[in-house]
Design a protein around this motif. Sequence first.
Motif, PDB file in Angstrom:
ATOM      1  N   ASP A  72       0.925  -1.191   0.040  1.00 43.25           N
ATOM      2  CA  ASP A  72      -0.082  -0.094   0.039  1.00 43.25           C
ATOM      3  C   ASP A  72       0.975   1.353   0.047  1.00 43.25           C
ATOM      4  OD1 ASP A  72      -2.399  -1.462   0.139  1.00 43.25           O
ATOM      5  OD2 ASP A  72      -2.371  -1.603   2.253  1.00 43.25           O
ATOM      6  N   TYR A  73       0.335   2.209  -0.547  1.00 46.02           N
ATOM      7  CA  TYR A  73       1.217   3.456  -0.500  1.00 46.02           C
ATOM      8  C   TYR A  73       1.764   4.038   0.626  1.00 46.02           C
ATOM      9  CZ  TYR A  73       1.853   8.595  -1.036  1.00 46.02           C
ATOM     10  OH  TYR A  73       2.158   9.855  -0.752  1.00 46.02           O
ATOM     11  N   ARG A  76       5.720   2.686   4.214  1.00 47.48           N
ATOM     12  CA  ARG A  76       7.074   3.254   3.542  1.00 47.48           C
ATOM     13  C   ARG A  76       7.897   2.102   3.861  1.00 47.48           C
ATOM     14  NH1 ARG A  76       7.455   5.686   0.018  1.00 47.48           N
ATOM     15  NH2 ARG A  76       5.042   5.090  -0.473  1.00 47.48           N
ATOM     16  N   GLU A  77       8.018   1.465   4.917  1.00 42.77           N
ATOM     17  CA  GLU A  77       9.022   0.306   5.025  1.00 42.77           C
ATOM     18  C   GLU A  77       9.164  -0.667   4.003  1.00 42.77           C
ATOM     19  OE1 GLU A  77      10.513  -2.926   8.747  1.00 42.77           O
ATOM     20  OE2 GLU A  77       8.882  -1.437   8.925  1.00 42.77           O
ATOM     21  N   ALA A  78       8.017  -1.118   3.625  1.00 37.60           N
ATOM     22  CA  ALA A  78       7.682  -2.049   2.443  1.00 37.60           C
ATOM     23  C   ALA A  78       8.230  -1.527   1.395  1.00 37.60           C
ATOM     24  CB  ALA A  78       6.213  -2.480   2.344  1.00 37.60           C
ATOM     25  N   GLU A 143       9.040   7.784  -2.729  1.00 40.31           N
ATOM     26  CA  GLU A 143       9.061   8.793  -1.291  1.00 40.31           C
ATOM     27  C   GLU A 143       7.996   8.874  -0.603  1.00 40.31           C
ATOM     28  OE1 GLU A 143      11.301  12.915  -1.462  1.00 40.31           O
ATOM     29  OE2 GLU A 143       9.195  13.182  -1.970  1.00 40.31           O
ATOM     30  N   GLY A 144       6.768   8.917  -1.018  1.00 37.45           N
ATOM     31  CA  GLY A 144       5.718   8.667   0.115  1.00 37.45           C
ATOM     32  C   GLY A 144       5.353  10.116   0.670  1.00 37.45           C
ATOM     33  N   LYS A 145       5.924  11.225   0.408  1.00 34.27           N
ATOM     34  CA  LYS A 145       5.555  12.465   1.149  1.00 34.27           C
ATOM     35  C   LYS A 145       4.658  13.317   0.506  1.00 34.27           C
ATOM     36  CE  LYS A 145      10.366  12.248   3.097  1.00 34.27           C
ATOM     37  NZ  LYS A 145      11.552  13.008   3.173  1.00 34.27           N
ATOM     38  N   GLY A 146       4.237  12.948  -0.452  1.00 31.34           N
ATOM     39  CA  GLY A 146       3.103  13.811  -0.967  1.00 31.34           C
ATOM     40  C   GLY A 146       3.508  14.954  -1.850  1.00 31.34           C
ATOM     41  N   ARG A 147       5.089  14.756  -2.216  1.00 29.92           N
ATOM     42  CA  ARG A 147       5.709  15.869  -2.783  1.00 29.92           C
ATOM     43  C   ARG A 147       5.312  16.195  -4.232  1.00 29.92           C
ATOM     44  NH1 ARG A 147      11.784  17.194  -3.924  1.00 29.92           N
ATOM     45  NH2 ARG A 147      11.948  14.882  -3.388  1.00 29.92           N
TER      46      ARG A 147
END
Length: 664
Positions: A72-73, A76-78, A143-147
């Motif tokens: 899943d989005y 983050r660890e995965a 990255e997963g930060k929404g940037r």
Amino acid sequence: MNASCLTRNKQKSLVENAKAKSMNTPLIFLFLVILSIHFSIYAQRDFLVASCTPEELQEMLVMDQKWVIYPDYSNREAWDNLLGSHKVSLIENGEAYLDYEWQVVKATDYLDYSRTGNRQTMQDPYFDNQDAISALILAELAEGKGRFLDQIIDGIFMNCEMTSWVLSAHFKISSKEVKNHFPDVNENLIGLYSSQTGAMLSWAHYFFKNEFDKVNPLISDRIQFEVKKRILEPYMNMNYWWTALPPYENKKPKVNNWNPWCNANLLQCFMLMENDKDKLAKAVYRSMQSVDMFINEDKDGACDEGPGYWGVAAGKMYDYLSLLEKLTAGKISIFDKPEIKAMAEYVYRANVGKGWVVNFSDASAKSKGNPYFVYGFGKAVASQDMMQFAAYLKKENPEINIAYNRDIDRALRNATISKVLEDTTPVFKTPEYSWYPKTEYCFMSNEEGLFLATKGGYNQENHNHNDVGSFMFYVNATPIFIDTGVGSYTAKTFGPDRYTIWTMQSNYHNVPMINGVAQSPGAIFKATNTRFNKNKKTFTTDISKAYPESAEVTSWIRNYQLKKDGLTIKDKFSLSETLAPNQLNFMTWGKVNIDNPGKVSIQIEKEKIDLFYNEQEFSIALESIPLNEKKLSGVWGATIYRLTLTAKSLQKEGEYTFQIKKTK
């Protein structure tokens, strides 16, 4: 049950009934043998639809995207574990597009194709936009930060506002009269890149729906609406030629790489966007019937569109089969079929080394290949040669990453095999021979570093050049006698004027002009009596039928023999009339010296060869051919050469011999 299943059942019933009556009757036994031969020759493979009935398929489906193996989005660890060392490069690729100005594909960009034949006017801004969306999606997953989300949303909105996702050059897929290759708001067509765009937006919807909904739920709604309108509904309600499914307007269309390419893309759309089990099952089964047509069309594993097209021909078939395997929890898998393995292994068998490949048809003579993708396909078909070849490709091109030409599915699948690829021993050794008896491609090599590629075939292959009987010759993975390839595609490339382009003509390939006449395009212009002898390392074919009647040729038997120190070419011919001197053409590059009668010396980089001919039989000429197109000059440099040997006498029968020797 489909017709092919009924045919197989009928065959089985006939055989069982015959066995039951008497296994001791010679006549019955003969009947069984004949029946078996008949079906082995004429029965379609139909590997996919033979795997299940539509009803069985419906029970196999893994619903609600539970087949997706990626995290899943928010996990983050995965994602860090999955992407590993690729995380940084994916983020950097996306950062290059943070300030990207989305381009408008103007009406006149479409019109330019009809006005000038230029495809790039429309394609360049369209592809630039798609490159941006793909890079941004992968960067945000990494990255997963929404940037990157705002840019992704802008890209999605830009695509949704387009009238069509089809390229200007591809509106011929419409059954309607093509008017200026201009998008029609009332017609939703599915082509190579419209289906690819649909797949890309479907992946964006899957991964980022929750994030989009935080901004505005209409974003996700719009993606669903457009994919349904442009892909899901048209696929079930229209009969595109590339599906190769009946009913046919005239005759069954010739199946090419469009079939697996489009089917692999649209399967992703259905798998990601359709959660009605009945509708999904019907769509998937239809796609299985269609892809079977592509597999049935394959003759012997060779990709007649060339290695450069392998990744979007057999390679797209692999994408499709891999997706189908996931969707059915492994219940439908045909990777164990030797026919599928043969199609997979063509990519390394047609590889010469140092980035050079056998490039019959429209393929380029150079191709890096994607090691992650090659490894994945090799693993699926249990080919150790392919997996080690993939490791070799990675060693040769360490800068190649997992991102793959606007293809989210491939990029993510590449990530899953990245670690095991790194741990694989790189090995590449050209096979001693590769013989494709139906396509009539033959590749031979020896321990002295010589590699010969020859072909018979016919002049209506996919992406065909008029090149029946042609050859390519390499020394230590350096091309000496070459196939030039093809320049940038224009309207002329796939239109009635295709063979006015010099790169398509036989007199710019390594074949003769007979009685002053070149080969003709069309299925009837073909090689006959093509044979390969692996012990003698010879390839023989009669190319006379590749020429029109005006050539007045009754037989022209070309024989190639690969030897320890070179290559011998013999042409034995018979003409009904003598009209003009025969000409033997050889395409080459590098440094060419024709000053010594009876000998041509060629040097390319460190490799040297001499071509010996009978100076009493032939006069010689060397023509410089400037390469003004970057697509060609990027491979060969500014100039290539056509070496022409013209017979000094007219004779109805005779034999020409040419010796090519490797020199130190």
